[in-house]
Structure formats: structure tokens, C-alpha cells
Design a protein around this motif. Structure first.
Motif, PDB file in Angstrom:
ATOM      1  N   ASN A 172      -9.566  -4.051 -13.448  1.00  0.00           N
ATOM      2  CA  ASN A 172      -8.143  -3.753 -13.698  1.00  0.00           C
ATOM      3  C   ASN A 172      -7.313  -5.013 -13.946  1.00  0.00           C
ATOM      4  O   ASN A 172      -6.105  -5.008 -13.738  1.00  0.00           O
ATOM      5  CB  ASN A 172      -7.538  -2.999 -12.509  1.00  0.00           C
ATOM      6  CG  ASN A 172      -8.119  -1.600 -12.379  1.00  0.00           C
ATOM      7  OD1 ASN A 172      -8.595  -1.032 -13.360  1.00  0.00           O
ATOM      8  ND2 ASN A 172      -8.089  -1.070 -11.168  1.00  0.00           N
ATOM      9  N   SER A 226       0.828  -1.220   0.000  1.00  0.00           N
ATOM     10  CA  SER A 226       0.000   0.000   0.000  1.00  0.00           C
ATOM     11  C   SER A 226       0.859   1.266   0.000  1.00  0.00           C
ATOM     12  O   SER A 226       0.348   2.347  -0.268  1.00  0.00           O
ATOM     13  CB  SER A 226      -0.944   0.002   1.204  1.00  0.00           C
ATOM     14  OG  SER A 226      -0.213   0.281   2.388  1.00  0.00           O
ATOM     15  N   GLU A 228      -8.256  -0.161  -6.645  1.00  0.00           N
ATOM     16  CA  GLU A 228      -8.287   0.877  -7.672  1.00  0.00           C
ATOM     17  C   GLU A 228      -6.910   1.156  -8.269  1.00  0.00           C
ATOM     18  O   GLU A 228      -6.788   1.528  -9.423  1.00  0.00           O
ATOM     19  CB  GLU A 228      -8.874   2.172  -7.095  1.00  0.00           C
ATOM     20  CG  GLU A 228     -10.355   2.090  -6.754  1.00  0.00           C
ATOM     21  CD  GLU A 228     -11.217   1.719  -7.965  1.00  0.00           C
ATOM     22  OE1 GLU A 228     -10.936   2.233  -9.055  1.00  0.00           O
ATOM     23  OE2 GLU A 228     -12.148   0.888  -7.795  1.00  0.00           O
ATOM     24  N   ARG A 229      -5.877   1.009  -7.452  1.00  0.00           N
ATOM     25  CA  ARG A 229      -4.541   1.304  -7.984  1.00  0.00           C
ATOM     26  C   ARG A 229      -3.682   0.044  -8.164  1.00  0.00           C
ATOM     27  O   ARG A 229      -2.459   0.087  -8.146  1.00  0.00           O
ATOM     28  CB  ARG A 229      -3.824   2.331  -7.111  1.00  0.00           C
ATOM     29  CG  ARG A 229      -3.692   1.956  -5.657  1.00  0.00           C
ATOM     30  CD  ARG A 229      -3.093   3.143  -4.899  1.00  0.00           C
ATOM     31  NE  ARG A 229      -3.299   3.053  -3.472  1.00  0.00           N
ATOM     32  CZ  ARG A 229      -2.315   2.827  -2.624  1.00  0.00           C
ATOM     33  NH1 ARG A 229      -1.088   2.645  -3.028  1.00  0.00           N
ATOM     34  NH2 ARG A 229      -2.572   2.766  -1.325  1.00  0.00           N
ATOM     35  N   THR A 230      -4.360  -1.084  -8.340  1.00  0.00           N
ATOM     36  CA  THR A 230      -3.643  -2.332  -8.599  1.00  0.00           C
ATOM     37  C   THR A 230      -3.997  -2.858  -9.978  1.00  0.00           C
ATOM     38  O   THR A 230      -5.162  -2.873 -10.370  1.00  0.00           O
ATOM     39  CB  THR A 230      -4.016  -3.404  -7.554  1.00  0.00           C
ATOM     40  OG1 THR A 230      -3.722  -2.910  -6.253  1.00  0.00           O
ATOM     41  CG2 THR A 230      -3.232  -4.685  -7.792  1.00  0.00           C
ATOM     42  N   LYS A 231      -2.975  -3.279 -10.702  1.00  0.00           N
ATOM     43  CA  LYS A 231      -3.222  -3.973 -11.960  1.00  0.00           C
ATOM     44  C   LYS A 231      -2.764  -5.428 -11.776  1.00  0.00           C
ATOM     45  O   LYS A 231      -1.632  -5.676 -11.368  1.00  0.00           O
ATOM     46  CB  LYS A 231      -2.441  -3.307 -13.089  1.00  0.00           C
ATOM     47  CG  LYS A 231      -2.822  -3.818 -14.454  1.00  0.00           C
ATOM     48  CD  LYS A 231      -2.416  -2.820 -15.535  1.00  0.00           C
ATOM     49  CE  LYS A 231      -3.028  -3.174 -16.865  1.00  0.00           C
ATOM     50  NZ  LYS A 231      -2.835  -2.092 -17.846  1.00  0.00           N
ATOM     51  N   PRO A 279       2.610   3.842  -5.033  1.00  0.00           N
ATOM     52  CA  PRO A 279       1.521   4.579  -5.674  1.00  0.00           C
ATOM     53  C   PRO A 279       0.707   3.700  -6.625  1.00  0.00           C
ATOM     54  O   PRO A 279      -0.478   3.910  -6.831  1.00  0.00           O
ATOM     55  CB  PRO A 279       2.239   5.692  -6.449  1.00  0.00           C
ATOM     56  CG  PRO A 279       3.652   5.261  -6.576  1.00  0.00           C
ATOM     57  CD  PRO A 279       3.938   4.358  -5.424  1.00  0.00           C
ATOM     58  N   PHE A 280       1.374   2.691  -7.201  1.00  0.00           N
ATOM     59  CA  PHE A 280       0.724   1.839  -8.181  1.00  0.00           C
ATOM     60  C   PHE A 280       1.249   0.417  -7.975  1.00  0.00           C
ATOM     61  O   PHE A 280       2.454   0.227  -7.821  1.00  0.00           O
ATOM     62  CB  PHE A 280       1.044   2.355  -9.587  1.00  0.00           C
ATOM     63  CG  PHE A 280       0.268   1.672 -10.663  1.00  0.00           C
ATOM     64  CD1 PHE A 280      -1.112   1.890 -10.776  1.00  0.00           C
ATOM     65  CD2 PHE A 280       0.890   0.823 -11.566  1.00  0.00           C
ATOM     66  CE1 PHE A 280      -1.842   1.262 -11.767  1.00  0.00           C
ATOM     67  CE2 PHE A 280       0.155   0.188 -12.556  1.00  0.00           C
ATOM     68  CZ  PHE A 280      -1.210   0.413 -12.654  1.00  0.00           C
TER      69      PHE A 280
END
Lengths: 193, 276
Positions: B194, B99, B131-134, B102-103
Motif C-alpha cells: 500500500n 487506529s 491493511e487500511r494505511t496508505k 477508518p482509513f
């Protein structure tokens, strides 16, 4: 590479823990043949089955890790939620494929795989249980020239599993727990692994 | 099916493996044999074939038939929240560290029909990271990737999945993630918005990105040592420094060259961290 020569595979379900403890706790720490034990157990639990066996046995007890070598002096326990297979180089493979006879680990899977590798040098022992798992594997062991032993259903806590094996393998050897211990000591004295 | 000669069977399987490699490009030479033999015997039985010869003919005359053979040989059995203690550990030991980025990029290698993927996504959502995980979800088998994308699982395992969810530290009602319909569970597709689905063969393909976490559980058990080493090197090349590697509970880096660069985060759950 693990040990060639002989292998003992033991399967049990309901009542199988007590029965296998009774047999295996009698064996010496230098027992000459490696032993694989497949007991039905709850899935997705970190059972302390291994620690129970560690406490009660002179032999070393170990849950199978993939690619472990089959070595004498050990009782290898099938881990919860995996099937245990035997490779040609006498090492273990694990497998998470479909349940067999509603079970993973399944006794049939390990018995069959071990019979393909050890042939006549395999000893299969089927203990108490409320399942039909194990009987076709034990039959396969017999067909491959190995030894098929069944716990006397009259003595077993639940007779379903040994009885279903006897029903399809009339030639199997039926022994009570004392008889199985004696047989294992005979193997220890007469075979150099 | 009855085989008179196990050795002959094994020899024929070796030839078949070579021919499949030549004909279809799938390389099974590094697969652990005990499982391959068992899967092939099982397939022969289910298809009422009695010899490898018959199987060969069917497999090379019909690429659709080969697809179903491929499905059988590459074990696709999977479940949600298998080993809840692993997911709990991921939630408490790994996600708090991830966490801070940033990504976040995660590789679910050998994702099969997607049960593990959705379990991961649920964890990420509850920890506020989705939301910020691919997530790159890959498998050798395109058919299972399609299934994974659907996110529809059989309801017959719902009791075990629900128990697994709560044992993994689940914070919501598990039932809020799916709609139940005629014996199947359709999971919320926003969980995988995502996610990139990608056919990838661990036996032959190379590294394609850099990740903070690689999850590959109970896939390596089907590979021999040599192929395992190839895959470990591939993972090592695909992990950022201080990235995490999660293996199945009975799989280990112990025999690998890359082991010296990894520390245990959670030994029992086989979560490693790259150190250098």
C-alpha cells in the motif's frame, strides 16, 4: 547569530570523558570562549552524558540542537549518532551522513568544519582515545592557522588518539591535563570574546 | 585535494548552485552550507577532481554524472529503527489514536532508501493497521526511491537493526520479515503493497494530499531557516486537524510560525500534534 571571535573544540574517545570532565570542571561559569565537545559514544542510546556534564560543570552543558547559536558560557556536546558542523553565522548544523573513522559523531568532521569558519581563532584539543579520529582534523586546524593541542600520550588513558595526532602534526603542543587547564585559563584572561 | 582559498571555493559553489537550478531545476539555495561544502569536497575527492571548474564541466555535460552528484549532495544515509524510543513512542502514543480512523494516510517525506519506511510498515502491521494505511513515500532523488521499492538492505547492520526492532516494542521474530541472502536482507514486499513512491522536492514542490501523520526525520537539518519554514508550512497544509508530525530528535518547530498550532505528544522524540 552566535559569537564570533574564538572557539575551542575538544575531541576524545576512550578515556575522553574523564579527561574532559577534569579540564572543564575547572573552568568558571563565565568562561569567555564557547566550547564544543565531541566524544565518541554508543549510537542509538539516550546516554546521560549531558546530565553528567551538567552535574559536574560550572559552565552550562547542552547537547547541540540543530541551528543552535554558538554562545559563550556553554559547553556544547555532540549528540549521539549525529555529526556536528559549524555554519558561517556561528551556528550549528547537524548531519547524519556516513560514519567517519567508524564514528558518528566524528571529531575530524567537527574540527574540519570549525577550522573553515574560525581559522586562526580556533583552538583544537585532542584527548585520550583508542581511535585515529581527530588527528587529520587537528592537522587541518593547524594548517588553517589555529592552535593544535594534544594530551600527553604518556598521561592519557589510551594513547592511540593523541599519539596518532603527534605523528602527523610534529608542531602541535603536547600538554598534560594540568597544562591544558592552565592554557585555557590563559586564554580566558587574555582574550575578550 | 587542497584549496588555497576557502572563500574562492565557496563563491564557486554558489555559482554552481545557481547554474544547477537553471540547468536541472534542482534548487539547493536553501541548503545549509556547512554540509553542502563538505559533501562537495567529499565528492571532488572521491572523483579525483581538483577544481569546481572540472566538476561543473562533468555535471553539465552528462546528466547521469549529475545524478550521482545529486546522490552525494543529498545525504541518503539512513538506518532501520533509528532512535528505537521514537518508534516505541509512535507505537504507544500515536498508532492507537490513528487506529480510530477508518482509513489512515501517512507521508514519509525524504524516505531515502527506505529503511525508515519498512520500519514504519512493520509497526503498522503489528498494530493491525497496515491493511487500511496508505503511505506516500517521497524523496527528491528518484534513484533512492527505486532502491526503497526493492526493500533490499545490507546485512552488515543486522545486529543494530534487530536490537532496534525489539527496543521499538517488536512483537514478532525480526527475522520473519526478511530473507537473508549473500550479505543482503530482502524485506517482505507485502509490507509495502500500500505504499506509493513519488518523486517530491521539499524545496520547490507543493502539498499534494492530506495526511494523518507526516514523518520527516533528519531531513530539515540540511536546510536553512527560510527553507525550513517553507517545509513546515507545507507540512501544516498537508496535515488534517489533530494530525501528527514527527521530526528528527534534534529538530524543532520552536522557531516556526506554525509552532503555535502544535502541541508536543512526546517532546524527547519530537512528535507533535496539530491542534488548530
Amino acid at each position: 547569530m552566535g559569537t564570533a571571535s574564538h572557539l575551542i573544540v575538544i575531541g576524545g574517545s576512550w578515556g575522553g570523558i574523564q579527561a574532559s570532565l577534569s579540564i572543564l570542571s575547572a573552568l568558571p561559569s563565565d568562561y569567555s570562549i564557547p566550547i564544543v565537545l565531541v566524544l565518541h559514544r554508543l549510537r542509538n542510546t539516550d546516554g546521560d552524558l549531558n546530565s553528567i556534564f551538567e552535574k559536574k560543570l560550572l559552565l552550562k552543558a547542552q547537547e547541540v540542537e540543530e541551528k543552535d547559536n554558538i554562545t559563550k558560557g556553554y559547553v556544547f556536546l555532540a549528540p549521539s549518532n549525529y555529526h556536528v558542523l559549524i555554519e558561517k553565522d556561528y551556528s550549528f548544523s547537524l548531519d547524519v551522513s556516513e560514519l567517519e573513522n567508524y564514528s558518528r559523531p566524528s571529531i575530524d568532521v567537527t574540527f574540519t568544519s570549525a577550522a573553515d569558519v574560525y581559522g586562526k581563532n580556533l583552538i583544537g584539543i585532542l584527548l585520550s582515545g583508542a581511535s585515529k579520529d581527530g588527528s587529520s582534523g587537528l592537522k587541518y586546524i593547524f594548517e588553517k592557522g589555529g592552535t593544535s593541542v594534544v594530551q600527553d600520550p604518556r598521561e592519557a588513558e589510551v594513547s592511540t588518539m593523541p599519539q596518532s595526532a603527534i605523528d602527523i602534526i610534529p608542531e602541535c603542543t603536547v600538554l598534560n591535563l594540568e597544562g591544558i587547564k592552565e592554557f585555557l585559563f590563559f586564554l580566558h584572561d587574555h582574550r575578550t570574546a | 585535494m587542497k584549496l588555497d582559498n576557502e572563500d574562492l571555493f565557496e563563491q564557486e559553489v554558489e555559482e554552481l548552485i545557481q547554474e544547477i537550478h537553471t540547468h536541472y531545476g534542482y534548487d539547493f539555495s536553501g541548503y545549509a552550507r556547512a554540509s553542502v561544502y563538505r559533501r562537495i569536497k567529499r565528492f571532488l575527492n572521491n572523483q579525483h577532481l581538483s577544481t569546481i571548474g572540472e566538476l561543473r564541466e562533468a555535471v553539465f555535460n552528462d546528466s547521469f554524472y549529475f545524478e550521482s552528484f545529486l546522490q552525494e549532495i543529498t545525504v541518503n544515509v539512513t538506518e532501520m529503527f533509528r532512535d528505537p524510543s521514537f518508534f516505541l513512542s509512535l507505537r504507544t502514543n500515536v498508532l492507537p489514536i490513528l487506529s480510530t480512523y477508518p482509513f489512515i494516510k501517512i507521508w514519509d517525506a525524504g524516505c531515502s532508501t527506505g529503511e525508515e519506511l519498512f520500519s514504519l510498515a512493520i509497526l503498522l502491521k503489528e498494530e493491525g493497521l497496515l491493511e487500511r494505511t496508505k503511505i506516500y513515500a517521497t524523496d527528491i532523488n528518484q534513484k533512492v526511491l527505486k532502491q526503497a521499492k526493492e526493500g533490499i538492505f545490507s546485512a552488515s547492520n543486522i545486529a543494530a537493526y534487530t536490537a532496534g526492532y525489539y527496543a521499538s516494542g517488536g512483537k514478532q521474530e525480526f527475522s520473519s520479515y526478511y530473507l537473508s541472502n549473500y550479505g543482503s536482507l530482502k524485506f517482505d514486499s507485502s509490507l509495502i503493497k500500500n505504499v506509493v513512491f513519488y518523486p517530491h522536492n521539499l524545496a520547490t514542490d507543493s502539498s499534494f494530499n492530506e495526511f494523518h501523520l507526516v514523518v520527516c526525520r533528519n531531513v530539515l537539518i540540511y536546510f536553512n531557516r527560510q527553507l525550513q519554514e517553507r517545509v513546515f508550512t507545507l507540512f501544516d497544509e498537508s496535515l488534517v486537524n489533530l494530525g501528527y508530525l514527527a521530526l528528527g530528535k534534534k529538530e524543532t518547530l520552536a522557531m516556526s510560525e506554525i509552532n503555535k498550532n502544535y502541541n508536543f505528544v512526546d517532546k524527547g522524540n519530537r512528535i507533535y500534534r496539530k491542534t488548530g
